[in-house]
Design an enzyme around this catalytic site. Structure first.
Site, PDB file in Angstrom:
ATOM      1  N   TRP A  20     -13.736 -29.817  20.859  1.00  0.00           N
ATOM      2  CA  TRP A  20     -13.044 -30.992  21.392  1.00  0.00           C
ATOM      3  C   TRP A  20     -13.484 -32.232  20.627  1.00  0.00           C
ATOM      4  CZ3 TRP A  20     -13.901 -29.685  27.279  1.00  0.00           C
ATOM      5  CH2 TRP A  20     -13.107 -28.570  27.611  1.00  0.00           C
TER       6      TRP A  20
ATOM      7  N   ASN B 203      -6.114 -30.393  13.206  1.00  0.00           N
ATOM      8  CA  ASN B 203      -4.830 -30.680  13.845  1.00  0.00           C
ATOM      9  C   ASN B 203      -4.875 -31.816  14.852  1.00  0.00           C
ATOM     10  OD1 ASN B 203      -1.989 -29.917  14.701  1.00  0.00           O
ATOM     11  ND2 ASN B 203      -3.083 -29.536  16.626  1.00  0.00           N
TER      12      ASN B 203
ATOM     13  N   ASP C 286      -9.250 -24.145  12.365  1.00  0.00           N
ATOM     14  CA  ASP C 286      -8.620 -23.934  13.665  1.00  0.00           C
ATOM     15  C   ASP C 286      -7.149 -24.356  13.630  1.00  0.00           C
ATOM     16  OD1 ASP C 286      -9.355 -23.378  16.598  1.00  0.00           O
ATOM     17  OD2 ASP C 286      -8.410 -25.345  16.781  1.00  0.00           O
TER      18      ASP C 286
ATOM     19  N   HIS D  71      -0.301 -25.250  13.399  1.00  0.00           N
ATOM     20  CA  HIS D  71       0.141 -26.498  14.013  1.00  0.00           C
ATOM     21  C   HIS D  71       0.147 -27.666  13.029  1.00  0.00           C
ATOM     22  CE1 HIS D  71       0.369 -24.842  18.055  1.00  0.00           C
ATOM     23  NE2 HIS D  71      -0.730 -24.159  17.760  1.00  0.00           N
TER      24      HIS D  71
ATOM     25  N   GLU E 242      -6.907 -19.845  11.198  1.00  0.00           N
ATOM     26  CA  GLU E 242      -6.458 -19.229  12.438  1.00  0.00           C
ATOM     27  C   GLU E 242      -4.960 -19.462  12.569  1.00  0.00           C
ATOM     28  OE1 GLU E 242      -6.698 -19.791  17.270  1.00  0.00           O
ATOM     29  OE2 GLU E 242      -6.700 -21.471  15.876  1.00  0.00           O
TER      30      GLU E 242
ATOM     31  N   ASP F 266     -11.384 -17.102  21.534  1.00  0.00           N
ATOM     32  CA  ASP F 266     -10.108 -17.524  22.114  1.00  0.00           C
ATOM     33  C   ASP F 266      -9.406 -16.436  22.909  1.00  0.00           C
ATOM     34  OD1 ASP F 266     -10.101 -20.185  21.166  1.00  0.00           O
ATOM     35  OD2 ASP F 266      -9.445 -19.527  19.190  1.00  0.00           O
TER      36      ASP F 266
END
Length: 454
Positions: A29, A67, A153, A157, A177, A245
């Site tokens: 985060w 992202n 990560d 996206h 990923e 995940d």
């Protein structure tokens, strides 16, 4: 356990304090990419970790998130982010909808992940200044801490043409990923980065082995597709059964024969084996965050069955490579491909996998196994010997539904770590031989999720 590399969590500063979904103990985060997460330690601590890994002739791979930044309210306080602290640094707000993943790639790349409680503000990676900042940042991060690889990560996206320059700036192995079950969707990302994590094979692997009703021929079909469409085939792909995940495999089945068969796959296929910490300890956590248990709760037991299973598989893989110089670059073949059984040839290794479960005794007949007439072989998982037939084929009966990994006894070093009493190869050396490559599937990686505790 014989691994060559360690993949650690993102190391940058994260959301502080409690949120609707707990604390940011995992590192994903992000709020400030220019500061380290001091719950994990200092810059000197990270450099010491890197030095310690390299002194052991191992590699260190860091996880990064490009992202998005993470907020605790919507709209976010953009000023709390660094260095992207203006609203204009982000795509206009819209949450990605489930239907977008099938028919709206623009929304996948420009709308936001998360929810109202924890929105993941989607960075405008079309902005040239932001692109330049990211490329300079990853170059500095790798150089400052001597990282040997970068796991990225949420790659799908971000627009595909962002990644080549980012990877070039990193200057090391990059693996993305791309959470998708279709090899054709994943394939373009293997042209932009060194490789991707092999999610298509993961989905087929999990469904194939989680029950005795699984279909292993689906795994074979997915792998053959990957060999065809991925840049460099499967050879640089990250192969895994568990990660942070997805639910741990033992949350889906407790049948240890199925578990051992599924765990064997990453070590006998073409790509880079990746083991998620705690898998070897038999962790059973389900969906995130239950699958992110602290490793120290296990007591770091080294005598547990799955620890020994992993050690043997890593050693067998290296033994096979020491016998065949093309082992890491050659492509496996499925000699048996059925609903319940797979025979996988990657010379000099022949692997026999089954999903029939712990009460089964599968019978194997592999007529074209590729061995010499009557060649002496050994199942490295049990140290049981078997001879090839006059045509180099193998007929063998299984026990308890367990996997079998066959190598010529001549491939194993006398006094080595695999079946030392049965080996007929050269005497094992006391010196450790480093056989890994920065950009090759000779690597075997353990994913060790950092957990903040201060």
């Amino acid at each position: 356990m014989g691994f060559d590399a360690i993949w650690i969590s993102p190391v940058v500063a994260n959301v502080e304090g409690n949120t609707a979904y707990g604390e940011a103990f995992h590192g994903y985060w992000t709020q400030d990419i220019n500061k380290l997460n001091d719950h994990f330690g200092s810059a000197d601590d990270l450099k010491s970790l890197s030095d310690a890994v390299h002194k052991r002739n191992m590699y260190l791979m860091v996880d990064v998130v490009v992202n998005h930044m993470v907020a605790t309210s919507n709209p976010p306080n953009f000023g709390s982010f660094e260095p992207f602290n203006q609203q204009s640094d982000y795509h206009s707000f819209c949450f990605i909808q489930a239907s977008d993943y099938d028919n709206n790639q623009t929304a996948v790349e420009q709308c936001w992940l998360g929810d109202e409680n924890l929105p993941l503000a989607d960075i405008n990676t079309e902005d040239p200044n932001i692109v330049s900042t990211w490329n300079s940042w990853i170059s500095g991060l790798v150089k400052n801490y001597t990282f040997d690889g970068v796991r990225i990560d949420t790659v799908k996206h971000v627009r595909k043409d962002f990644w080549p320059e980012f990877a070039k700036s990193a200057g090391v192995y990059t693996v993305g990923e791309v959470l998708h079950n279709d090899t054709n969707y994943v394939a373009p990302y293997t042209q932009s980065l060194s490789a991707a994590l092999d999610y298509p094979a993961y989905f087929a692997l999990t469904t194939g082995f989680q029950t005795t009703n699984g279909n292993l021929s689906t795994l074979a079909a997915v792998v053959q597709s990957g060999q065809s469409v991925y840049d460099n085939g499967e050879h640089y792909m990250g192969s895994f059964l568990e990660n942070h995940d997805n639910p741990r495999f033992q949350s889906l089945t407790q049948d240890q024969a199925l578990v051992k068969n599924a765990m064997t796959w990453p070590f006998v296929q073409d790509g880079i084996p990746v083991l998620y910490y705690g898998q070897e300890q038999g962790y059973t956590g389900g969906n995130d965050p239950a699958n992110r248990e602290a490793l120290w709760l296990s007591g770091y037991g080294e005598d547990k069955p799955l620890v020994q299973h992993v050690k043997t598989l890593n050693a067998a893989r290296k033994a096979a490579a020491s016998t065949n110089k093309d082992f890491y670059t050659s492509s496996l073949k499925f000699l048996v491909d059925s609903t319940n059984n797979l025979a996988i040839s990657k010379p000099p290794m022949l692997t026999l996998l089954t999903n029939e479960g712990s009460t089964s005794t599968p019978q194997w007949n592999v007529p074209n196994a590729g061995y010499s007439a009557n060649q002496e072989l050994i199942d490295v998982l049990t140290c049981t010997k078997v001879n090839a037939d006059a045509n180099g084929g193998v007929s063998i009966k299984g026990s308890g539904g367990n996997p079998q990994v066959l190598l010529p006894t001549s491939a194993l070093a006398k006094g080595g770590s695999v079946c030392p009493d049965a080996a007929t190869g050269a005497q094992a050396s006391s010196a450790r031989s480093l056989t890994v490559q920065v950009l090759g599937s000779s690597l075997a990686i353990v994913l060790s999720l950092l957990v903040a505790f201060s």
